[in-house]
Design a protein around this motif. Structure first.
Motif, PDB file in Angstrom:
ATOM      1  N   MET A 120       0.349   8.099  -7.399  1.00  0.00           N
ATOM      2  CA  MET A 120       0.762   6.694  -7.009  1.00  0.00           C
ATOM      3  C   MET A 120       0.094   6.272  -5.618  1.00  0.00           C
ATOM      4  O   MET A 120       0.122   4.927  -5.429  1.00  0.00           O
ATOM      5  N   ALA A 121      -0.723   6.976  -5.024  1.00  0.00           N
ATOM      6  CA  ALA A 121      -1.199   6.467  -3.722  1.00  0.00           C
ATOM      7  C   ALA A 121      -2.303   5.901  -3.550  1.00  0.00           C
ATOM      8  O   ALA A 121      -3.310   6.240  -4.281  1.00  0.00           O
ATOM      9  N   ASP A 122      -2.616   4.736  -2.570  1.00  0.00           N
ATOM     10  CA  ASP A 122      -3.707   4.098  -2.377  1.00  0.00           C
ATOM     11  C   ASP A 122      -4.663   5.235  -1.622  1.00  0.00           C
ATOM     12  O   ASP A 122      -5.770   4.955  -1.583  1.00  0.00           O
ATOM     13  N   LEU A 123      -4.196   5.755  -0.852  1.00  0.00           N
ATOM     14  CA  LEU A 123      -4.892   6.764   0.322  1.00  0.00           C
ATOM     15  C   LEU A 123      -3.896   7.955   0.546  1.00  0.00           C
ATOM     16  O   LEU A 123      -2.725   7.825   0.578  1.00  0.00           O
ATOM     17  N   CYS A 124      -4.598   9.244   0.196  1.00  0.00           N
ATOM     18  CA  CYS A 124      -3.695  10.475   0.465  1.00  0.00           C
ATOM     19  C   CYS A 124      -4.249  11.049   1.795  1.00  0.00           C
ATOM     20  O   CYS A 124      -5.406  11.213   1.843  1.00  0.00           O
ATOM     21  N   LEU A 125      -3.229  11.543   2.697  1.00  0.00           N
ATOM     22  CA  LEU A 125      -3.812  11.985   4.082  1.00  0.00           C
ATOM     23  C   LEU A 125      -3.437  13.617   3.880  1.00  0.00           C
ATOM     24  O   LEU A 125      -2.272  13.904   3.485  1.00  0.00           O
ATOM     25  N   MET A 126      -4.238  14.330   4.254  1.00  0.00           N
ATOM     26  CA  MET A 126      -4.049  15.862   4.219  1.00  0.00           C
ATOM     27  C   MET A 126      -4.082  16.301   5.712  1.00  0.00           C
ATOM     28  O   MET A 126      -5.281  16.506   5.943  1.00  0.00           O
ATOM     29  N   PRO A 127      -3.007  16.484   6.107  1.00  0.00           N
ATOM     30  CA  PRO A 127      -3.129  17.147   7.632  1.00  0.00           C
ATOM     31  C   PRO A 127      -3.668  18.710   7.531  1.00  0.00           C
ATOM     32  O   PRO A 127      -3.280  19.234   6.324  1.00  0.00           O
TER      33      PRO A 127
ATOM     34  N   GLY B 162       9.709  -6.417  -0.162  1.00  0.00           N
ATOM     35  CA  GLY B 162       8.773  -6.970   0.870  1.00  0.00           C
ATOM     36  C   GLY B 162       8.186  -5.908   1.872  1.00  0.00           C
ATOM     37  O   GLY B 162       7.364  -6.225   2.683  1.00  0.00           O
ATOM     38  N   ILE B 163       8.146  -4.657   1.359  1.00  0.00           N
ATOM     39  CA  ILE B 163       7.751  -3.718   2.038  1.00  0.00           C
ATOM     40  C   ILE B 163       6.276  -3.732   2.057  1.00  0.00           C
ATOM     41  O   ILE B 163       5.549  -3.973   0.962  1.00  0.00           O
TER      42      ILE B 163
ATOM     43  N   GLY C  78       9.520   3.975  -9.502  1.00  0.00           N
ATOM     44  CA  GLY C  78      10.486   3.111  -9.419  1.00  0.00           C
ATOM     45  C   GLY C  78      10.916   2.939  -8.098  1.00  0.00           C
ATOM     46  O   GLY C  78      11.303   1.686  -7.627  1.00  0.00           O
ATOM     47  N   ALA C  79      11.113   3.844  -7.269  1.00  0.00           N
ATOM     48  CA  ALA C  79      11.434   3.747  -5.806  1.00  0.00           C
ATOM     49  C   ALA C  79      10.516   2.771  -4.937  1.00  0.00           C
ATOM     50  O   ALA C  79      10.817   1.719  -4.241  1.00  0.00           O
ATOM     51  N   LEU C  80       9.014   2.973  -5.251  1.00  0.00           N
ATOM     52  CA  LEU C  80       7.957   2.211  -4.576  1.00  0.00           C
ATOM     53  C   LEU C  80       8.123   0.959  -5.272  1.00  0.00           C
ATOM     54  O   LEU C  80       7.959  -0.088  -4.324  1.00  0.00           O
ATOM     55  N   SER C  81       8.414   0.573  -6.420  1.00  0.00           N
ATOM     56  CA  SER C  81       8.317  -0.799  -6.973  1.00  0.00           C
ATOM     57  C   SER C  81       9.601  -1.639  -6.327  1.00  0.00           C
ATOM     58  O   SER C  81       9.267  -2.655  -6.057  1.00  0.00           O
ATOM     59  N   ARG C  82      10.791  -0.961  -6.128  1.00  0.00           N
ATOM     60  CA  ARG C  82      11.912  -1.540  -5.450  1.00  0.00           C
ATOM     61  C   ARG C  82      11.595  -1.867  -4.075  1.00  0.00           C
ATOM     62  O   ARG C  82      11.768  -3.059  -3.473  1.00  0.00           O
TER      63      ARG C  82
ATOM     64  N   TYR D 118       0.877  -1.074   0.075  1.00  0.00           N
ATOM     65  CA  TYR D 118      -0.061  -0.058  -0.043  1.00  0.00           C
ATOM     66  C   TYR D 118       0.972   1.288  -0.107  1.00  0.00           C
ATOM     67  O   TYR D 118       2.113   1.217   0.678  1.00  0.00           O
ATOM     68  N   VAL D 119       0.286   2.333  -0.834  1.00  0.00           N
ATOM     69  CA  VAL D 119       0.945   3.480  -0.505  1.00  0.00           C
ATOM     70  C   VAL D 119       0.096   4.527  -0.119  1.00  0.00           C
ATOM     71  O   VAL D 119      -1.095   4.691  -0.500  1.00  0.00           O
ATOM     72  N   LEU D 120       0.752   5.146   0.985  1.00  0.00           N
ATOM     73  CA  LEU D 120      -0.080   6.400   1.732  1.00  0.00           C
ATOM     74  C   LEU D 120       1.003   7.697   1.450  1.00  0.00           C
ATOM     75  O   LEU D 120       2.095   7.828   1.573  1.00  0.00           O
ATOM     76  N   ALA D 121       0.327   8.538   0.853  1.00  0.00           N
ATOM     77  CA  ALA D 121       0.962   9.932   0.782  1.00  0.00           C
ATOM     78  C   ALA D 121       0.288  10.859   1.616  1.00  0.00           C
ATOM     79  O   ALA D 121      -0.621  11.094   1.865  1.00  0.00           O
ATOM     80  N   LEU D 122       1.425  11.631   2.322  1.00  0.00           N
ATOM     81  CA  LEU D 122       0.974  12.787   2.956  1.00  0.00           C
ATOM     82  C   LEU D 122       1.218  14.114   2.042  1.00  0.00           C
ATOM     83  O   LEU D 122       2.263  14.317   1.673  1.00  0.00           O
ATOM     84  N   VAL D 123       0.097  14.845   2.033  1.00  0.00           N
ATOM     85  CA  VAL D 123      -0.131  15.798   0.917  1.00  0.00           C
ATOM     86  C   VAL D 123      -0.657  16.940   1.457  1.00  0.00           C
ATOM     87  O   VAL D 123      -1.634  16.828   2.252  1.00  0.00           O
ATOM     88  N   THR D 124      -0.409  18.141   1.084  1.00  0.00           N
ATOM     89  CA  THR D 124      -0.886  19.455   1.136  1.00  0.00           C
ATOM     90  C   THR D 124      -0.106  20.536   0.851  1.00  0.00           C
ATOM     91  O   THR D 124       0.931  20.426   1.521  1.00  0.00           O
ATOM     92  N   GLN D 125      -0.538  21.379   0.116  1.00  0.00           N
ATOM     93  CA  GLN D 125       0.607  22.413  -0.359  1.00  0.00           C
ATOM     94  C   GLN D 125       0.541  23.664   0.890  1.00  0.00           C
ATOM     95  O   GLN D 125       1.631  24.389   0.824  1.00  0.00           O
ATOM     96  N   LYS D 126      -0.228  23.305   1.849  1.00  0.00           N
ATOM     97  CA  LYS D 126       0.008  24.322   3.196  1.00  0.00           C
ATOM     98  C   LYS D 126       1.284  23.782   3.957  1.00  0.00           C
ATOM     99  O   LYS D 126       1.471  22.542   4.428  1.00  0.00           O
TER     100      LYS D 126
END
Ligand code: ATP
Ligand code: MG
Length: 212
Positions: A100-107, A78-79, A69-73, A2-10
């Motif tokens: 690329m994210a399965d879920l984006c978290l926006m604080p 086994g991550i 590529g980084a995520l695929s490696r 799974y890919v979790l992305a922490l995003v927000t331009q703030k």
């Protein structure tokens, strides 16, 4: 993986702090976790330098094209969970992370200016058709401003639970190269981050149920 992305331009909303807190809470739950750091500021790498522990691994990327590529490696190693921390300023890196994210978290901090500033990121997430949730971060003790903020964020999308309070343990843990659940195991900040990880992992595992 799974890919979790922490995003927000703030800037300063808590992307890196929550990324670290959640990564360590997930590891304490037995998960294999690694970071992709897509922020030239290097908050996560600097935290890792202070950490006397090889885990979680941190892979830095400077160009949007490197993220996949980084995520695929990492997946090949086994991550189970790749956490992408992004910058407030580098739009191209953040856009690739969202894609690329399965879920984006926006604080989001509970102020009108912070909520307003999150809107362009929300629009980008919707355009890319990604799942997302807001996390109310750095919240003061309960009050009407907080419930107004929660109501506004709920009307814009999903609001993760629980809210994460403003507590020094988060800053001190980051400075010590620890996750907050390692730094102050019994504290309220740890309790909240563990519960937030529980919420996030349920969202991620929903996929298993749907596709499994
Ligand atoms: N819940 C919290 N309680 C107390 N301090 C917090 C909390 N969350 C974040 N902080 C502090 O707020 C500051 C900004 O947090 P952080 O660096 O995680 O934000 P960011 O969104 O990653 O910023 P940037 O956009 O610059 O990457 C840091 O000093 C951090 O320790
Ligand atoms: Mg950051």
């Amino acid at each position: 993986m799974y890919v979790l992305a922490l995003v927000t331009q703030k800037g300063g909303s808590g992307k890196s702090t929550l990324a670290v807190g959640l990564a360590v809470a997930a590891m304490e739950n037995g998960e294999r976790v690694a970071f992709v750091e897509a922020d030239p500021q290097g908050t996560i790498s600097k935290w890792k330098e202070r950490r006397g522990n090889p885990y979680p691994r941190v892979v830095r990327v400077a160009d949007p094209a490197e993220i996949e590529g980084a995520l695929s490696r990492l997946e090949a190693e086994g991550i189970w969970l790749g956490i992408v921390d992004t910058a407030a300023t580098n739009n191209a890196l953040a856009m690739r992370a969202i894609a690329m994210a399965d879920l984006c978290l926006m604080p989001v901090r509970p102020s009108p200016a912070d909520m307003e500033a999150a809107i362009p990121t929300l629009i980008a997430i919707r355009r890319l058709n990604r799942r997302f949730a807001f996390v109310l971060n750095q919240t003061p003790p309960r009050g009407c401003r907080l419930s107004e903020a929660a109501t506004s964020l709920n009307s814009l999308g999903v609001l993760a639970l629980p809210y994460v309070g403003q507590r020094n343990d988060h800053q001190d843990a980051l400075g010590a190269g620890l996750g907050v659940t390692e730094f102050a195991q019994e504290g309220r900040a740890s309790e909240e981050v563990r519960a937030l990880w529980g919420w996030v992992s349920k969202q991620l595992n929903r996929d298993v149920v749907v596709h499994g």
